[in-house]
Motif scaffolding. Structure first.
Motif, mmCIF file in Angstrom:
data_model
loop_
_atom_site.group_PDB
_atom_site.id
_atom_site.type_symbol
_atom_site.label_atom_id
_atom_site.label_comp_id
_atom_site.label_asym_id
_atom_site.label_seq_id
_atom_site.Cartn_x
_atom_site.Cartn_y
_atom_site.Cartn_z
ATOM 1 N N GLU A 51 0.681 -1.012 0.216
ATOM 2 C CA GLU A 51 0.194 -0.011 0.569
ATOM 3 C C GLU A 51 0.943 1.383 0.311
ATOM 4 O OE1 GLU A 51 -4.109 1.712 1.923
ATOM 5 O OE2 GLU A 51 -3.426 0.368 3.351
ATOM 6 N N ILE A 52 2.115 1.249 0.428
ATOM 7 C CA ILE A 52 2.924 2.621 0.636
ATOM 8 C C ILE A 52 3.032 3.164 -0.411
ATOM 9 C CG2 ILE A 52 5.176 2.791 1.657
ATOM 10 C CD1 ILE A 52 4.605 1.954 4.092
ATOM 11 N N VAL A 53 3.585 1.555 -1.266
ATOM 12 C CA VAL A 53 4.238 2.202 -2.580
ATOM 13 C C VAL A 53 3.688 1.895 -4.063
ATOM 14 C CG1 VAL A 53 6.807 0.962 -1.785
ATOM 15 C CG2 VAL A 53 4.595 -0.492 -2.889
ATOM 16 N N GLY A 54 1.379 2.190 -3.203
ATOM 17 C CA GLY A 54 0.446 1.823 -4.403
ATOM 18 C C GLY A 54 0.793 0.803 -5.489
ATOM 19 N N LEU A 55 0.879 -0.003 -5.185
ATOM 20 C CA LEU A 55 0.656 -1.436 -5.620
ATOM 21 C C LEU A 55 -0.461 -2.763 -4.884
ATOM 22 C CD1 LEU A 55 4.014 -2.737 -6.529
ATOM 23 C CD2 LEU A 55 2.051 -1.639 -8.418
ATOM 24 N N LEU A 56 -0.701 -1.929 -3.751
ATOM 25 C CA LEU A 56 -2.031 -2.929 -3.622
ATOM 26 C C LEU A 56 -3.019 -3.852 -3.725
ATOM 27 C CD1 LEU A 56 -2.822 -4.900 -0.809
ATOM 28 C CD2 LEU A 56 -4.164 -1.985 0.132
ATOM 29 N N ASP A 57 -3.455 -2.950 -4.930
ATOM 30 C CA ASP A 57 -4.660 -2.932 -6.370
ATOM 31 C C ASP A 57 -3.649 -4.803 -7.423
ATOM 32 O OD1 ASP A 57 -2.999 -0.994 -7.061
ATOM 33 O OD2 ASP A 57 -4.456 -0.354 -8.623
ATOM 34 N N ARG A 58 -2.508 -4.369 -7.024
ATOM 35 C CA ARG A 58 -2.047 -5.006 -8.326
ATOM 36 C C ARG A 58 -1.138 -6.301 -7.568
ATOM 37 N NH1 ARG A 58 -1.119 -2.793 -13.623
ATOM 38 N NH2 ARG A 58 -0.251 -5.747 -13.867
ATOM 39 N N LYS A 59 -1.752 -6.618 -6.505
ATOM 40 C CA LYS A 59 -0.927 -7.692 -5.869
ATOM 41 C C LYS A 59 -1.033 -8.813 -6.024
ATOM 42 C CE LYS A 59 -4.782 -8.910 -2.280
ATOM 43 N NZ LYS A 59 -5.434 -8.986 -1.358
ATOM 44 N N ASN A 60 -2.274 -9.096 -7.187
ATOM 45 C CA ASN A 60 -2.006 -10.621 -7.720
ATOM 46 C C ASN A 60 -1.498 -10.467 -8.967
ATOM 47 O OD1 ASN A 60 -3.222 -12.175 -5.265
ATOM 48 N ND2 ASN A 60 -5.279 -10.585 -5.624
ATOM 49 N N SER A 61 -1.171 -10.062 -9.424
ATOM 50 C CA SER A 61 -0.701 -10.205 -10.418
ATOM 51 C C SER A 61 0.882 -10.093 -11.205
ATOM 52 C CB SER A 61 -0.783 -7.904 -11.421
ATOM 53 O OG SER A 61 -1.934 -7.475 -11.380
ATOM 54 N N LYS A 62 1.232 -11.346 -12.066
ATOM 55 C CA LYS A 62 2.640 -11.390 -12.158
ATOM 56 C C LYS A 62 3.705 -9.982 -11.781
ATOM 57 C CE LYS A 62 1.429 -15.661 -13.353
ATOM 58 N NZ LYS A 62 1.124 -16.614 -15.195
#
Length: 237
Positions: A51-62
């Motif tokens: 979440e800090i780096v703005g990637l929580l919404d892409r956590k399940n992306s390769k």
């Protein structure tokens, strides 16, 4: 023993020295889970760091689907997993597009505001000026400057001027306490002078007009960190 002390100290450090390298066929979550196992830290904070780096919404992306900026942001999340006291970043925005650069810089500010000390190695002096509080300039292994960025930028700036007779202007500036390092720039033909105190352009114009000098050009500027760096390294060549 001494080694144990070093080992304990390193537990408090997070670092990204090379380009981020994760398993391409694994997701962001899977890659960070693996990092937790290797670092022997609990995986409970993975989502918090994403979440800090703005990637929580892409956590399940390769990982293979990530842009270069996203890969760099995942590497920062990875380096934060052990809640380091010091985070070392080497050229973190190298090769990124303007949006990616902006995102990384915002993340650096956010992490610093949370209490982590960040050591940033960068040759982009504009970056140093924007995100750092302190700067050390090292050339060929020798420290040329160490201090706060604000201190380095504490000069009152400089003025660029032009008049009908540049030599008369030059003489008037050289004999006035407001100015130092007065010279004519060979490339532009403009007379340049460093200010010794905060002077407004209007005051300066009035003072010269009273001496019978009419300016056809007057611009007040601030020396960037880059200009000061070049000046410093030139003196110590």
């Amino acid at each position: 023993n001494g080694n144990e002390t070093t080992h304990d100290a390193l537990k408090k450090v997070g670092a990204i020295i090379e380009r981020p390298n994760f398993y391409p066929y694994m997701t962001a979550m899977q890659n960070l889970n693996l990092v937790c196992k290797i670092k022997n830290v609990k995986n409970a904070k993975i989502e918090e760091k994403l979440e800090i780096v703005g990637l929580l919404d892409r956590k399940n992306s390769k990982f293979s689907t990530f842009s270069l900026g996203m890969k760099q942001r995942l590497a920062i999340a990875s380096a934060l997993l052990n809640d380091p006291e010091i985070l070392i970043l080497d050229e973190p925005t190298n090769g990124l597009d303007p949006q990616g650069i902006h995102q990384i810089r915002e993340i650096i500010r956010k992490i610093a505001a949370m209490g982590t000390t960040i050591l940033l190695a960068s040759h982009l002096l504009d970056e140093v000026e924007k995100v750092c509080s302190h700067v050390i300039i090292i050339r060929k292994g020798v420290m040329l400057y160490s201090g706060s960025v604000d201190e380095m930028n504490a000069s009152h700036g400089y003025v660029e001027m032009q008049a009908k007779d540049d030599q008369v202007l030059l003489a008037a500036l050289k004999n006035h306490p407001w100015f130092e390092k007065v010279s004519i720039d060979e490339e532009t033909g403009l007379t340049k002078a460093m200010l010794t105190q905060p002077i407004e352009a209007e005051e300066l114009n009035t003072m010269l007009f009273e001496k019978g000098i009419v300016l056809s050009h007057l611009v007040k500027r601030k020396e960037s960190l880059e200009q000061q760096f070049l000046e410093l390294t030139k003196q110590n060549a």
